[in-house]
Write a protein that holds these residues in place. Structure first.
Motif, PDB file in Angstrom:
ATOM      1  N   VAL A 157      93.479 -32.720  27.933  1.00 44.10           N
ATOM      2  CA  VAL A 157      93.731 -31.595  27.013  1.00 44.10           C
ATOM      3  C   VAL A 157      94.411 -32.079  26.033  1.00 44.10           C
ATOM      4  O   VAL A 157      94.544 -31.400  24.872  1.00 44.10           O
ATOM      5  CB  VAL A 157      94.350 -30.441  27.909  1.00 44.10           C
ATOM      6  N   TYR A 158      95.288 -33.144  26.107  1.00 37.85           N
ATOM      7  CA  TYR A 158      95.926 -33.697  24.890  1.00 37.85           C
ATOM      8  C   TYR A 158      95.217 -34.673  24.156  1.00 37.85           C
ATOM      9  O   TYR A 158      95.864 -35.259  23.375  1.00 37.85           O
ATOM     10  CB  TYR A 158      97.486 -34.270  25.507  1.00 37.85           C
ATOM     11  N   ARG A 159      93.971 -34.709  24.004  1.00 36.24           N
ATOM     12  CA  ARG A 159      93.191 -35.775  23.365  1.00 36.24           C
ATOM     13  C   ARG A 159      93.298 -35.452  21.681  1.00 36.24           C
ATOM     14  O   ARG A 159      93.281 -36.386  20.977  1.00 36.24           O
ATOM     15  CB  ARG A 159      91.690 -35.568  23.685  1.00 36.24           C
ATOM     16  N   TRP A 160      93.494 -34.142  21.551  1.00 42.30           N
ATOM     17  CA  TRP A 160      93.929 -34.032  20.060  1.00 42.30           C
ATOM     18  C   TRP A 160      94.973 -34.874  19.437  1.00 42.30           C
ATOM     19  O   TRP A 160      94.907 -35.182  18.020  1.00 42.30           O
ATOM     20  CB  TRP A 160      94.029 -32.632  19.631  1.00 42.30           C
ATOM     21  N   PHE A 161      95.979 -35.306  20.245  1.00 45.36           N
ATOM     22  CA  PHE A 161      96.918 -36.092  19.513  1.00 45.36           C
ATOM     23  C   PHE A 161      97.098 -37.713  19.833  1.00 45.36           C
ATOM     24  O   PHE A 161      97.780 -38.484  19.385  1.00 45.36           O
ATOM     25  CB  PHE A 161      98.319 -35.653  20.499  1.00 45.36           C
ATOM     26  N   ALA A 162      95.698 -38.025  20.293  1.00 49.21           N
ATOM     27  CA  ALA A 162      95.657 -39.442  20.540  1.00 49.21           C
ATOM     28  C   ALA A 162      94.274 -40.000  19.815  1.00 49.21           C
ATOM     29  O   ALA A 162      93.348 -39.314  19.614  1.00 49.21           O
ATOM     30  CB  ALA A 162      95.755 -39.834  22.022  1.00 49.21           C
ATOM     31  N   LEU A 180      95.266 -27.695  20.688  1.00 49.88           N
ATOM     32  CA  LEU A 180      94.600 -27.647  19.355  1.00 49.88           C
ATOM     33  C   LEU A 180      94.870 -26.371  18.605  1.00 49.88           C
ATOM     34  O   LEU A 180      95.619 -26.170  17.519  1.00 49.88           O
ATOM     35  CB  LEU A 180      93.295 -28.257  19.189  1.00 49.88           C
ATOM     36  N   CYS A 181      94.334 -25.285  19.108  1.00 51.22           N
ATOM     37  CA  CYS A 181      94.158 -23.879  18.435  1.00 51.22           C
ATOM     38  C   CYS A 181      95.165 -22.985  19.323  1.00 51.22           C
ATOM     39  O   CYS A 181      95.245 -21.843  18.770  1.00 51.22           O
ATOM     40  CB  CYS A 181      92.748 -23.508  18.911  1.00 51.22           C
ATOM     41  N   GLY A 182      95.711 -23.214  20.430  1.00 51.21           N
ATOM     42  CA  GLY A 182      96.552 -22.153  21.080  1.00 51.21           C
ATOM     43  C   GLY A 182      96.034 -21.765  22.242  1.00 51.21           C
ATOM     44  O   GLY A 182      94.734 -21.722  22.711  1.00 51.21           O
ATOM     45  N   GLY A 183      96.713 -21.499  23.246  1.00 50.96           N
ATOM     46  CA  GLY A 183      96.420 -21.158  24.869  1.00 50.96           C
ATOM     47  C   GLY A 183      95.424 -19.905  24.611  1.00 50.96           C
ATOM     48  O   GLY A 183      94.672 -19.773  25.667  1.00 50.96           O
ATOM     49  N   GLY A 184      95.495 -19.096  23.812  1.00 52.43           N
ATOM     50  CA  GLY A 184      94.712 -17.810  23.822  1.00 52.43           C
ATOM     51  C   GLY A 184      93.185 -18.149  23.343  1.00 52.43           C
ATOM     52  O   GLY A 184      92.502 -17.176  23.427  1.00 52.43           O
ATOM     53  N   SER A 185      92.957 -19.546  23.010  1.00 49.56           N
ATOM     54  CA  SER A 185      91.529 -19.814  22.474  1.00 49.56           C
ATOM     55  C   SER A 185      90.624 -19.578  23.812  1.00 49.56           C
ATOM     56  O   SER A 185      89.459 -19.154  23.842  1.00 49.56           O
ATOM     57  CB  SER A 185      91.534 -20.859  22.112  1.00 49.56           C
ATOM     58  N   ARG A 186      91.207 -19.808  25.065  1.00 51.44           N
ATOM     59  CA  ARG A 186      90.541 -19.512  26.483  1.00 51.44           C
ATOM     60  C   ARG A 186      89.271 -20.101  26.323  1.00 51.44           C
ATOM     61  O   ARG A 186      88.158 -19.697  26.771  1.00 51.44           O
ATOM     62  CB  ARG A 186      90.410 -18.202  26.752  1.00 51.44           C
ATOM     63  N   LEU A 187      89.140 -21.288  25.661  1.00 51.45           N
ATOM     64  CA  LEU A 187      87.827 -22.099  25.706  1.00 51.45           C
ATOM     65  C   LEU A 187      88.136 -23.624  26.040  1.00 51.45           C
ATOM     66  O   LEU A 187      88.927 -24.055  25.352  1.00 51.45           O
ATOM     67  CB  LEU A 187      87.010 -21.875  24.339  1.00 51.45           C
ATOM     68  N   GLY A 188      87.058 -24.067  27.100  1.00 53.70           N
ATOM     69  CA  GLY A 188      87.333 -25.679  27.570  1.00 53.70           C
ATOM     70  C   GLY A 188      85.923 -25.770  27.963  1.00 53.70           C
ATOM     71  O   GLY A 188      85.066 -25.276  27.762  1.00 53.70           O
ATOM     72  N   TRP A 189      86.112 -27.135  28.416  1.00 52.15           N
ATOM     73  CA  TRP A 189      84.381 -27.814  28.985  1.00 52.15           C
ATOM     74  C   TRP A 189      84.856 -28.790  29.737  1.00 52.15           C
ATOM     75  O   TRP A 189      85.961 -29.680  29.600  1.00 52.15           O
ATOM     76  CB  TRP A 189      83.727 -28.410  27.667  1.00 52.15           C
ATOM     77  N   ALA A 190      84.113 -29.280  30.787  1.00 48.04           N
ATOM     78  CA  ALA A 190      84.109 -30.255  31.623  1.00 48.04           C
ATOM     79  C   ALA A 190      82.924 -31.404  31.507  1.00 48.04           C
ATOM     80  O   ALA A 190      81.741 -30.566  31.074  1.00 48.04           O
ATOM     81  CB  ALA A 190      84.147 -29.624  33.075  1.00 48.04           C
ATOM     82  N   THR A 223      86.630 -27.561   9.127  1.00 48.61           N
ATOM     83  CA  THR A 223      87.633 -26.534  10.203  1.00 48.61           C
ATOM     84  C   THR A 223      88.479 -27.377  11.238  1.00 48.61           C
ATOM     85  O   THR A 223      89.765 -27.381  11.118  1.00 48.61           O
ATOM     86  CB  THR A 223      86.573 -25.824  11.175  1.00 48.61           C
ATOM     87  N   LEU A 224      87.998 -28.456  11.722  1.00 51.33           N
ATOM     88  CA  LEU A 224      88.832 -29.270  12.614  1.00 51.33           C
ATOM     89  C   LEU A 224      89.741 -30.143  11.676  1.00 51.33           C
ATOM     90  O   LEU A 224      90.848 -30.322  12.175  1.00 51.33           O
ATOM     91  CB  LEU A 224      87.764 -30.357  13.242  1.00 51.33           C
ATOM     92  N   ALA A 225      89.118 -30.655  10.319  1.00 54.85           N
ATOM     93  CA  ALA A 225      89.967 -31.355   9.669  1.00 54.85           C
ATOM     94  C   ALA A 225      91.349 -30.408   9.204  1.00 54.85           C
ATOM     95  O   ALA A 225      92.529 -30.967   9.318  1.00 54.85           O
ATOM     96  CB  ALA A 225      89.377 -31.833   8.472  1.00 54.85           C
ATOM     97  N   SER A 226      91.095 -28.925   9.001  1.00 54.38           N
ATOM     98  CA  SER A 226      92.095 -28.168   8.754  1.00 54.38           C
ATOM     99  C   SER A 226      93.102 -27.837   9.767  1.00 54.38           C
ATOM    100  O   SER A 226      94.225 -27.828   9.690  1.00 54.38           O
ATOM    101  CB  SER A 226      91.541 -26.818   8.032  1.00 54.38           C
ATOM    102  N   LEU A 227      92.421 -28.003  11.312  1.00 59.87           N
ATOM    103  CA  LEU A 227      93.260 -27.516  12.224  1.00 59.87           C
ATOM    104  C   LEU A 227      94.209 -28.847  12.606  1.00 59.87           C
ATOM    105  O   LEU A 227      95.361 -28.869  12.743  1.00 59.87           O
ATOM    106  CB  LEU A 227      92.501 -27.402  13.482  1.00 59.87           C
TER     107      LEU A 227
END
Length: 331
Positions: A157-162, A180-190, A223-227
């Protein structure tokens, strides 16, 4: 008060409007309230493959890491979870399994000593709270456990910082947009080891179709670049400035990385440490929320800017100078 509890950073208004438009487009589709396919909406799965390399056929959309843990619970009668780590994961798994919390170095031996298959849960890269990542030996040990038939779950889940980190072969991966976007995004994947290993409790576990399609229409490379510029880079910069400043003032050295770090006040109760830091107008996270040792607190840097990081470091240094060496980073 400087907030080091790790609140999400706000999005730029341009991204807020863009998400609103994507959500509106998803609502306009006639099948917006249809049941999502078992692995997730095809448009979202393709987007995850394009942007993050999520393998088609081995990716399952979820509501996030905690929701994944709830769907996973009961797959084995014993779960070995990392210590320190996010304590709620152990609590979720403990509903239907015997849970043992152990340091990373003890997990392989405990799994090998079990008479049956177990779940092993770790977080890498830059785990919460201490910012550690698996090294080559740790990755090899997890690979061997997976080959021996154990279920190894790596929370990314911390992949965005590495920098990008591949899953150890044979292991399960789970991540989300929460950090990345906030806990309220409620979207993930396995990510599952092979296409035949998706348990029934995870099929169809993703959020509503309209929500999945909104994110599919929202996420792209610009969008990802902006985030990253708005939410990730300022957090990394604030952490770096904080650690550099304490290195200058106290000679402290910090390992790991990401959005957080762990401090320990030897001999003090957690409540005392929290209260003392609050007197310095520093809000931090309790170490008990991460199964950390007595007297530990977590500092996360998504809620402050660089000026705040300098102020926070100066205040911690002032406390450490009066603590006769009892306050120090956990490495």
């Amino acid at each position: 008060m400087l907030d080091l509890t790790g609140p999400p950073r706000p999005w730029p208004q341009a991204l807020v409007r863009r998400f609103g438009a994507a959500h509106d487009r998803a609502l306009e589709r006639p099948d917006r309230w249809g049941t999502p396919p078992p692995h997730g909406d095809p448009a979202l799965l393709e987007r995850l493959a394009e942007l993050f390399g999520a393998p088609l056929g081995r990716t399952v959309v979820t509501g996030g890491v905690r929701q994944f843990a709830g769907g996973w619970a009961g797959r084995t009668r014993t779960a070995l979870v990392e210590r320190p780590g996010f304590a709620d994961i152990g609590l979720v798994l403990a509903g239907v399994a015997a849970v043992r919390a152990l340091p990373w170095e003890e997990l392989p031996g405990a799994a090998r000593g079990s008479a049956e298959r177990v779940t092993v849960w770790v977080t890498s890269p830059y785990r919460n709270p201490d910012g550690r990542s698996l090294d080559a030996a740790g990755r090899a040990a997890l690979t061997e456990l997976a080959r021996a038939g154990h279920h190894v779950v790596v929370n990314q889940v911390y992949r965005w910082f590495a920098p990008p980190e591949e899953l150890p072969p044979g292991c399960w991966g789970v991540t989300s947009l929460a950090k990345l976007c906030g806990g309220g995004s409620r979207l993930g994947w396995a990510t599952v080891p092979d296409e035949d290993t998706v348990p029934p409790t995870l099929r169809g576990s993703g959020p509503a179709t309209v929500w999945q399609r909104a994110w599919a229409g929202f996420l792209d490379r610009p969008t990802l670049a902006s985030l990253y510029r708005s939410c990730v880079e300022p957090t990394l910069e604030s952490r770096q400035i904080f650690t550099d400043r304490l290195g200058e003032l106290l000679g402290w050295e910090f390992t790991g990385g990401g959005m957080s770090l762990l401090l320990s006040w030897r001999g003090a109760a957690e409540e005392q440490v929290l209260a003392t830091l609050a007197e310095q107008e520093l809000m931090v996270g309790p170490g008990s929320a991460f199964d950390a040792d007595r007297g530990s607190v977590r500092l996360a840097f998504s809620g402050i800017d660089t000026a705040g990081a300098v102020l926070a470091a100066d205040r911690v240094a002032r406390l450490a100078a009066g603590a006769a060496g009892a306050l120090a980073p956990v490495r």
